[in-house]
Enzyme design. Structure first.
Site, PDB file in Angstrom:
ATOM      1  N   TYR A 138       1.065  -1.493  -0.419  1.00 49.43           N
ATOM      2  CA  TYR A 138      -0.187  -0.219   0.173  1.00 49.43           C
ATOM      3  C   TYR A 138       0.769   1.583  -0.030  1.00 49.43           C
ATOM      4  O   TYR A 138       0.447   2.069  -0.193  1.00 49.43           O
ATOM      5  CB  TYR A 138      -0.721   0.059   0.930  1.00 49.43           C
ATOM      6  CG  TYR A 138      -2.032  -0.757   0.948  1.00 49.43           C
ATOM      7  CD1 TYR A 138      -2.209  -1.793   0.676  1.00 49.43           C
ATOM      8  CD2 TYR A 138      -3.277  -0.180   1.155  1.00 49.43           C
ATOM      9  CE1 TYR A 138      -3.189  -2.636   0.449  1.00 49.43           C
ATOM     10  CE2 TYR A 138      -4.848  -0.577   0.659  1.00 49.43           C
ATOM     11  CZ  TYR A 138      -4.760  -1.957   1.169  1.00 49.43           C
ATOM     12  OH  TYR A 138      -6.423  -2.540   0.695  1.00 49.43           O
ATOM     13  N   LYS A 189       2.328 -15.255   2.146  1.00 52.88           N
ATOM     14  CA  LYS A 189       2.469 -15.917   1.344  1.00 52.88           C
ATOM     15  C   LYS A 189       4.301 -16.863   1.337  1.00 52.88           C
ATOM     16  O   LYS A 189       4.729 -16.348   0.360  1.00 52.88           O
ATOM     17  CB  LYS A 189       2.240 -15.577  -0.203  1.00 52.88           C
ATOM     18  CG  LYS A 189       2.097 -16.050  -1.441  1.00 52.88           C
ATOM     19  CD  LYS A 189       0.660 -16.886  -1.532  1.00 52.88           C
ATOM     20  CE  LYS A 189       1.176 -17.976  -2.166  1.00 52.88           C
ATOM     21  NZ  LYS A 189       0.234 -18.728  -2.697  1.00 52.88           N
ATOM     22  N   ASP A 221      -3.779 -17.724   0.517  1.00 52.88           N
ATOM     23  CA  ASP A 221      -4.443 -19.162  -0.430  1.00 52.88           C
ATOM     24  C   ASP A 221      -5.665 -19.587   0.773  1.00 52.88           C
ATOM     25  O   ASP A 221      -6.921 -19.865   0.028  1.00 52.88           O
ATOM     26  CB  ASP A 221      -4.423 -19.061  -2.010  1.00 52.88           C
ATOM     27  CG  ASP A 221      -2.838 -20.135  -1.452  1.00 52.88           C
ATOM     28  OD1 ASP A 221      -2.214 -20.187  -0.098  1.00 52.88           O
ATOM     29  OD2 ASP A 221      -2.462 -20.838  -2.848  1.00 52.88           O
ATOM     30  N   ASP A 245      -6.864  -6.456   3.420  1.00 51.68           N
ATOM     31  CA  ASP A 245      -8.162  -6.751   3.178  1.00 51.68           C
ATOM     32  C   ASP A 245      -8.980  -7.243   2.494  1.00 51.68           C
ATOM     33  O   ASP A 245     -10.190  -7.228   2.743  1.00 51.68           O
ATOM     34  CB  ASP A 245      -6.990  -4.994   2.267  1.00 51.68           C
ATOM     35  CG  ASP A 245      -8.550  -4.359   1.255  1.00 51.68           C
ATOM     36  OD1 ASP A 245      -9.101  -3.822   2.516  1.00 51.68           O
ATOM     37  OD2 ASP A 245      -8.119  -4.261   0.530  1.00 51.68           O
ATOM     38  N   ASP A 249     -12.873  -8.579   4.537  1.00 55.02           N
ATOM     39  CA  ASP A 249     -13.889  -8.660   3.514  1.00 55.02           C
ATOM     40  C   ASP A 249     -14.694  -9.518   3.643  1.00 55.02           C
ATOM     41  O   ASP A 249     -16.012  -9.851   3.423  1.00 55.02           O
ATOM     42  CB  ASP A 249     -13.645  -7.838   1.997  1.00 55.02           C
ATOM     43  CG  ASP A 249     -14.249  -6.508   2.049  1.00 55.02           C
ATOM     44  OD1 ASP A 249     -13.723  -5.113   2.892  1.00 55.02           O
ATOM     45  OD2 ASP A 249     -14.326  -6.281   0.799  1.00 55.02           O
TER      46      ASP A 249
HETATM   47  C1  IPM Z   1     -10.537  -0.496   3.391  1.00 58.36           C
HETATM   48  C2  IPM Z   1     -10.949  -0.042   2.015  1.00 58.36           C
HETATM   49  C3  IPM Z   1      -9.715   0.697   2.336  1.00 58.36           C
HETATM   50  C4  IPM Z   1      -8.194  -0.343   1.799  1.00 58.36           C
HETATM   51  C5  IPM Z   1      -9.750   1.579   0.834  1.00 58.36           C
HETATM   52  C6  IPM Z   1     -11.185   2.488   0.726  1.00 58.36           C
HETATM   53  C7  IPM Z   1      -8.825   2.373   0.771  1.00 58.36           C
HETATM   54  O1  IPM Z   1     -10.879  -1.191   1.369  1.00 58.36           O
HETATM   55  O2  IPM Z   1     -10.398   0.230   4.695  1.00 58.36           O
HETATM   56  O3  IPM Z   1     -10.706  -2.402   4.066  1.00 58.36           O
HETATM   57  O4  IPM Z   1      -7.966  -0.857   0.995  1.00 58.36           O
HETATM   58  O5  IPM Z   1      -7.139  -0.182   3.005  1.00 58.36           O
HETATM   59 MG    MG Z   2     -11.086  -2.316   2.544  1.00 51.52          MG
END
Ligand code: IPM
Ligand code: MG
Length: 355
Positions: A138, A189, A221, A245, A249
């Site tokens: 990042y 990884k 993975d 990240d 999710d």
């Molecule tokens: C998160 C989001 C952010 C990230 C984006 C919006 C930059 O996806 O907080 O997980 O990738 O960290």
């Molecule tokens: Mg995110």
């Protein structure tokens, strides 16, 4: 308790308004809470011409904690990269050194049916994903575009982790595990990436100081697969910025709705920024449809981690549990046929449950 509130974009102001109701209720009961409002993301571009403007920087540095709604959305998608709302978010994380991102995925019993996984796999699930937030690909330099040796244009980024960066996130994970079921799974990884080989080595080194905690390792993975195959095997997962990240999710869906999950981003002194995991949901903005519970639960995390007030965080969590038991549902967590209420009504229900 000085709080900076950054509502952000689209549904951000709507969900934050419900969180403020909780703060007001505590204040009315004599708690010394004060808050100010600021801009971040697209709202900050509109108001001040930058996604993380100097006024917000100053306010963020002096605040004890920050509450954030959500940033981004179609209105801002065509802005140049350095003005994109996401840059504001990454900017404030980096500026305040909020390196430890805690993303709990917990299943509320009442919502176990709204997950896309079968109930028996997720009932009782309680995973804490700890994502390193200020390093990795990042922020790695160099990055950008160039012409490669074969004369082709290319885009590139750089993945790296330094020893102090891995050590400090490792300690956060081991300390957190001590307060839970003493198990840390580090996700990397290592079979392919040098960064990951180093990450694993440092994890093993820091683990020497935490012999009471079990440390295991998993390739990312496989971790993505195991999260949907047998999610309850996990307690604390610790991983780098990009893997975290993606996995967070994924984990959020186990819990039924992304509208239920709070997060904390902490520095070395537990100063933190608290925000729901979900985004700014442009499609339902301004319609009193968004679920404010992830934001309200983020307030609970704030009291716990930044203010050491587990009494207040417990009360908020109990109130949220109660409204779910009472059957209150926003659209994202309603089963077919269930009555759906709005953002404000959900906030009011939490308030009533708090009292
Ligand atoms: C998160 C989001 C952010 C990230 C984006 C919006 C930059 O996806 O907080 O997980 O990738 O960290
Ligand atoms: Mg995110």
């Amino acid at each position: 308790m000085n709080i900076l509130i950054l509502p952000g974009d689209y549904i951000g102001p709507e969900i934050l308004a419900e969180a403020v109701k909780v703060l007001e209720a505590f204040k009315a009961q004599g708690e010394t809470i004060a808050w100010t409002l600021g801009h971040l993301g697209g709202a900050a571009v509109d108001a001040e011409g930058h996604p993380y403007p100097p006024s917000t920087q100053q306010a963020a540095r002096v605040a004890d904690a920050i509450l954030l709604g959500a940033v981004g959305g179609p209105k801002y998608d065509t802005l140049p990269r350095e003005l994109r709302p996401e840059r504001g978010l990454l900017g404030i994380r980096k500026d305040l050194n909020l390196f430890a991102n805690l993303r709990p995925a917990r299943v509320f019993e009442e919502l176990a049916d709204s997950s896309s996984l079968k109930k028996e796999f997720i009932a009782g699930l309680d995973v804490l994903i700890i994502r390193e937030l200020t390093g990795d690909i990042y922020f790695g330099q160099p990055r950008g575009r160039r012409v490669n040796a074969e004369g082709h244009d290319e885009g590139f980024d750089t993945m790296h982790y330094s020893r102090p960066e891995v050590e400090r996130i490792a300690r956060v994970a081991f300390e957190a595990a001590r307060k839970r079921s003493q198990r840390v799974c580090s996700v990397d990884k290592e079979n392919v990436l040098d960064t990951s080989r180093f990450w694993r080595e440092v994890m093993i080194g820091v683990h020497q100081d935490y012999p009471d905690v079990e440390l295991t390792h998993m390739y990312v993975d496989n971790a993505a697969m195991q999260l949907v195959k047998r999610p309850k095997q996990f307690d604390v997962m610790v991983t780098g910025n990009i893997f975290g990240d993606i996995l967070s999710d994924e984990a959020s869906m186990l819990a039924g709705s992304i509208g239920m999950l709070p997060s904390a981003s902490l520095d070395a002194n537990n100063k933190g920024m608290y925000e729901p995991i979900h985004g700014s949901a442009p499609d339902i903005a301004g319609q009193n449809k968004a679920n404010p519970l992830a934001t309200i639960l983020s307030v609970a995390m704030m009291f716990k981690y930044s203010f050491d007030r587990t009494d207040l965080s417990d009360r908020i969590e109990a109130a949220v549990k109660k409204v779910l038991q009472q059957g209150h549902r926003t659209g994202d967590i309603a089963m077919p046929g269930e009555k759906v209420i709005g953002t404000r009504e959900m906030g009011d229900a939490v308030l009533a449950a708090l009292k």
